[in-house]
Design a protein around this motif. Structure first.
Motif, PDB file in Angstrom:
ATOM      1  N   TRP A  37       0.631  -1.253  -0.048  1.00 19.50           N
ATOM      2  CA  TRP A  37       0.014   0.015   0.004  1.00 19.50           C
ATOM      3  C   TRP A  37       0.764   1.304  -0.064  1.00 19.50           C
ATOM      4  O   TRP A  37       1.739   1.247   0.641  1.00 19.50           O
ATOM      5  N   GLY A  38       0.272   2.127  -0.907  1.00 20.85           N
ATOM      6  CA  GLY A  38       0.873   3.605  -0.850  1.00 20.85           C
ATOM      7  C   GLY A  38       0.476   4.542  -0.200  1.00 20.85           C
ATOM      8  O   GLY A  38      -0.475   4.436   0.741  1.00 20.85           O
ATOM      9  N   GLU A  39       1.089   5.847  -0.145  1.00 19.32           N
ATOM     10  CA  GLU A  39       0.904   6.860   0.538  1.00 19.32           C
ATOM     11  C   GLU A  39      -0.787   7.491   0.564  1.00 19.32           C
ATOM     12  O   GLU A  39      -1.320   7.477   1.576  1.00 19.32           O
ATOM     13  N   PRO A  40      -1.177   7.319  -0.560  1.00 17.51           N
ATOM     14  CA  PRO A  40      -2.837   7.395  -0.563  1.00 17.51           C
ATOM     15  C   PRO A  40      -3.596   6.778   0.166  1.00 17.51           C
ATOM     16  O   PRO A  40      -4.637   7.043   0.773  1.00 17.51           O
ATOM     17  N   SER A  41      -3.292   5.394   0.519  1.00 21.21           N
ATOM     18  CA  SER A  41      -3.959   4.612   1.483  1.00 21.21           C
ATOM     19  C   SER A  41      -4.142   4.963   2.833  1.00 21.21           C
ATOM     20  O   SER A  41      -5.031   4.616   3.427  1.00 21.21           O
ATOM     21  N   TYR A  42      -3.072   5.668   3.094  1.00 18.70           N
ATOM     22  CA  TYR A  42      -2.988   6.240   4.544  1.00 18.70           C
ATOM     23  C   TYR A  42      -3.461   7.636   4.533  1.00 18.70           C
ATOM     24  O   TYR A  42      -3.181   8.043   5.922  1.00 18.70           O
ATOM     25  N   THR A  43      -3.590   8.344   3.566  1.00 21.39           N
ATOM     26  CA  THR A  43      -4.098   9.772   3.725  1.00 21.39           C
ATOM     27  C   THR A  43      -5.404  10.158   3.179  1.00 21.39           C
ATOM     28  O   THR A  43      -5.747  11.312   3.402  1.00 21.39           O
ATOM     29  N   LEU A  44      -5.781   9.267   2.103  1.00 19.14           N
ATOM     30  CA  LEU A  44      -6.897   9.710   1.541  1.00 19.14           C
ATOM     31  C   LEU A  44      -8.119   8.894   2.060  1.00 19.14           C
ATOM     32  O   LEU A  44      -8.086   7.768   2.684  1.00 19.14           O
ATOM     33  N   PRO A  45      -9.688   9.468   1.878  1.00 19.48           N
ATOM     34  CA  PRO A  45     -10.884   8.828   2.709  1.00 19.48           C
ATOM     35  C   PRO A  45     -10.992   7.661   1.692  1.00 19.48           C
ATOM     36  O   PRO A  45     -12.010   6.590   2.346  1.00 19.48           O
ATOM     37  N   TRP A  46     -10.806   7.790   0.290  1.00 17.39           N
ATOM     38  CA  TRP A  46     -10.961   6.453  -0.498  1.00 17.39           C
ATOM     39  C   TRP A  46     -10.440   6.684  -1.950  1.00 17.39           C
ATOM     40  O   TRP A  46      -9.954   7.954  -2.057  1.00 17.39           O
ATOM     41  N   ASN A  60     -11.540   4.156   3.465  1.00 20.26           N
ATOM     42  CA  ASN A  60     -11.070   4.437   4.525  1.00 20.26           C
ATOM     43  C   ASN A  60     -12.204   5.455   5.315  1.00 20.26           C
ATOM     44  O   ASN A  60     -11.919   5.424   6.431  1.00 20.26           O
ATOM     45  N   ASP A  61     -13.072   6.026   4.822  1.00 19.95           N
ATOM     46  CA  ASP A  61     -14.044   6.763   5.391  1.00 19.95           C
ATOM     47  C   ASP A  61     -14.962   6.069   6.312  1.00 19.95           C
ATOM     48  O   ASP A  61     -15.699   5.176   5.632  1.00 19.95           O
ATOM     49  N   PRO A  62     -15.031   6.414   7.389  1.00 15.69           N
ATOM     50  CA  PRO A  62     -15.854   5.649   8.220  1.00 15.69           C
ATOM     51  C   PRO A  62     -17.321   5.672   7.997  1.00 15.69           C
ATOM     52  O   PRO A  62     -18.007   4.573   8.061  1.00 15.69           O
ATOM     53  N   GLY A  63     -17.812   6.809   7.468  1.00 14.34           N
ATOM     54  CA  GLY A  63     -19.050   6.789   6.983  1.00 14.34           C
ATOM     55  C   GLY A  63     -19.394   5.851   5.708  1.00 14.34           C
ATOM     56  O   GLY A  63     -20.610   5.253   5.664  1.00 14.34           O
ATOM     57  N   LEU A  64     -18.376   5.896   4.542  1.00  7.05           N
ATOM     58  CA  LEU A  64     -18.501   4.790   3.595  1.00  7.05           C
ATOM     59  C   LEU A  64     -18.458   3.575   4.110  1.00  7.05           C
ATOM     60  O   LEU A  64     -19.126   2.715   3.564  1.00  7.05           O
ATOM     61  N   ILE A  65     -17.455   3.240   5.025  1.00  9.12           N
ATOM     62  CA  ILE A  65     -17.299   1.865   5.603  1.00  9.12           C
ATOM     63  C   ILE A  65     -18.680   1.539   6.267  1.00  9.12           C
ATOM     64  O   ILE A  65     -19.182   0.291   6.073  1.00  9.12           O
ATOM     65  N   ARG A  66     -19.301   2.428   6.854  1.00  8.55           N
ATOM     66  CA  ARG A  66     -20.738   1.913   7.578  1.00  8.55           C
ATOM     67  C   ARG A  66     -21.734   1.697   6.400  1.00  8.55           C
ATOM     68  O   ARG A  66     -22.476   0.752   6.622  1.00  8.55           O
ATOM     69  N   HIS A  67     -21.878   2.191   5.320  1.00 10.41           N
ATOM     70  CA  HIS A  67     -22.651   2.345   4.371  1.00 10.41           C
ATOM     71  C   HIS A  67     -22.486   0.756   3.695  1.00 10.41           C
ATOM     72  O   HIS A  67     -23.463   0.125   3.314  1.00 10.41           O
ATOM     73  N   VAL A  68     -21.157   0.255   3.389  1.00 12.21           N
ATOM     74  CA  VAL A  68     -20.760  -0.894   2.850  1.00 12.21           C
ATOM     75  C   VAL A  68     -21.327  -1.868   3.613  1.00 12.21           C
ATOM     76  O   VAL A  68     -21.911  -3.111   3.403  1.00 12.21           O
TER      77      VAL A  68
END
Length: 468
Positions: A37-46, A60-68
């Motif tokens: 995994w690269g930098e975006p995986s640790y810094t961006l919400p998706w 990574n966004d908690p709201g999107l995780i809840r949706h899925v």
């Protein structure tokens, strides 16, 4: 003025700054997916990307995780690659079953793992922890070097065997931890053919020899079932009313088939203790590098034990012990990835109005490994800081930014069991001993089915000094 030292940052891959090529992806996933995994995986919400011509959404966004995982969970099935890895081992066990089979199994097992029922296991967890702690008696003033990864596997298996199976698992090897490690090494890793979505009948070179060790586990399960069924026929009243008996009594047209029962017993024997064992070992390692954390835990353990409190209450009475274990699971999540695939087109709208379109067939990666180390959601995300999980701080943690047990309908059925087991085991071990990291020993995390130390986790075990 805060005089505590800077928090310990345990070993972990540094995020990539250059995307890997196709061949490098294959090599890395085969060797250790955590290094992919690269930098975006640790810094961006998706992140929306293509992975071997397959549309992939890294979430990574908690709201999107809840949706899925919760709000629209019925639209997301197990991903194909996950099933290609796990189904050959577990078949229709709880971790891999889907549809009606999963629903029947989950409903049948739920009563055993309710918080109220799990609390009833505390006495056996305490007894097994004390028995195992005796292994470290008479170690001398210089202590003894032990592979704590192996030791915690043995302890967790002893607890699982006694609580769920009343000690009746028919093993033929004293080194059961070696058998588990061999199974995961042979069968629990991604093969290049999995990445290319080759059908199951195409041989997986990396799993050569795996059938033999899997057959050994299947034999253990069959012998265990036969022994208990004979006991039930001879005298049902004298048969333990444990998890094993419950499953065997589900045999029938309205319950589970014998094959499904075998699959679920294998799932719990082979994998049910593995996650807790890994988290315990990583926690002891991190604590060994954090003296102020260790001191707070020891003080708390001594104080609670001095009151004579029952072990069933330790989870609530030992917040520092619990917090250290939870932080260990944050940095080294036992299940480092959660994989789903969208069945139908879907969408989700972020609080700022941004819409995320999810087309049917998209692979969804919810990765506790990156989520738990994400710059948007954690202060000093790579550091071991158990205070995050103390009662006055844990309210700041979003329910869906911390997923050691998953979430939604398929949340780990044994979460309460595992938390209680871990606190009791840590309290017993640390009341008697100290576990010190060896100079130059930097265990490297590797993803198989769980997050494991690549070459074990050797530590020095010492009798704990008193009045220190």
């Amino acid at each position: 003025m805060d005089r505590r030292p800077e928090p310990f940052e345990p070993p972990a891959p540094i995020p990539r700054t250059v995307p890997p090529g196709r061949l490098e992806i294959i090599r890395t996933v085969f060797r250790n997916p955590l290094e992919l995994w690269g930098e975006p995986s640790y810094t961006l919400p998706w992140i929306e990307t293509q992975f071997f011509s397959e549309r992939t959404l890294i979430v990574n966004d908690p709201g999107l995780i809840r949706h899925v995982l919760v709000d629209n969970a019925s639209n997301y099935e197990m991903s194909e690659i996950r099933q290609l890895i796990l189904r050959p081992i577990l078949r229709d066990g709880l971790l891999t079953a889907e549809g009606p089979v999963w629903k029947r199994s989950r409903k049948a097992m739920a009563p055993v793992f309710t918080p109220r029922h799990a609390r009833g296991f505390a006495g056996k967890m305490l007894a097994q922890s004390k028995r195992y702690a005796e292994k470290y008696q008479d170690i001398g003033p210089q202590g003894r070097i032990e592979d704590i990864a192996v030791d915690m596997t043995e302890l967790a298996f002893a607890i699982l065997s006694e609580t769920l199976f009343s000690g009746d698992i028919v093993t033929k090897s004293e080194k059961f931890s070696d058998d588990v490690d061999n199974l995961l090494h042979r069968m629990g890793r991604v093969d290049p053919m999995d990445l290319l979505r080759a059908p199951p009948w195409v041989p997986r070179v990396t799993r050569i020899g795996g059938a033999k060790v899997l057959g050994k586990f299947r034999e253990i399960v069959r012998l265990t079932m036969e022994k208990r069924r004979a006991m039930m026929r001879a005298d049902r009243a004298a048969t333990p009313d444990d998890f094993l008996t419950l499953l065997l009594e589900l045999d029938g047209p309205d319950g589970l088939t014998l094959d499904e029962i075998e699959d679920n017993i294998l799932t719990f024997i082979g994998a049910g203790h593995e996650t807790t064992a890994r988290a315990l070992a990583w926690t002891l390692y991190c604590v060994s590098h954090s003296p102020h954390v260790r001191d707070a835990m020891e003080e708390e353990i001594d104080r609670v034990l001095a009151t004579g409190a029952e072990p069933v209450d330790w989870l609530d009475l030992m917040p520092h012990v619990r917090a250290a274990f939870e932080e260990g699971m944050r940095l080294y999540p036992p299940a480092p990835s959660i994989n789903r695939a969208a069945i139908r087109d879907d969408s989700w709208t972020a609080p700022d109005g941004t819409e995320v379109a999810i087309r049917a067939g998209t692979t969804i990666l919810v990765m506790p490994w990156t989520l738990h180390r994400h710059a948007l959601y954690w202060e000093k995300p790579r550091a071991f800081m158990p205070e995050r999980f103390l009662p006055d701080q844990r309210g700041k943690i979003h329910r869906f930014q911390y997923l050691p047990f998953g979430a939604g309908p398929r949340v780990c059925i044994g979460a309460t069991f595992a938390m209680q087991e871990a606190v009791i085991a840590l309290a017993v071990l640390m009341s008697r001993h100290r576990f010190e990291a060896l100079p130059g020993m930097d265990p490297w995390p590797v993803q198989k089915l769980t997050t494991q130390p690549r070459d074990g986790l050797s530590m020095r075990v010492l009798t704990r000094p008193r009045n220190a």
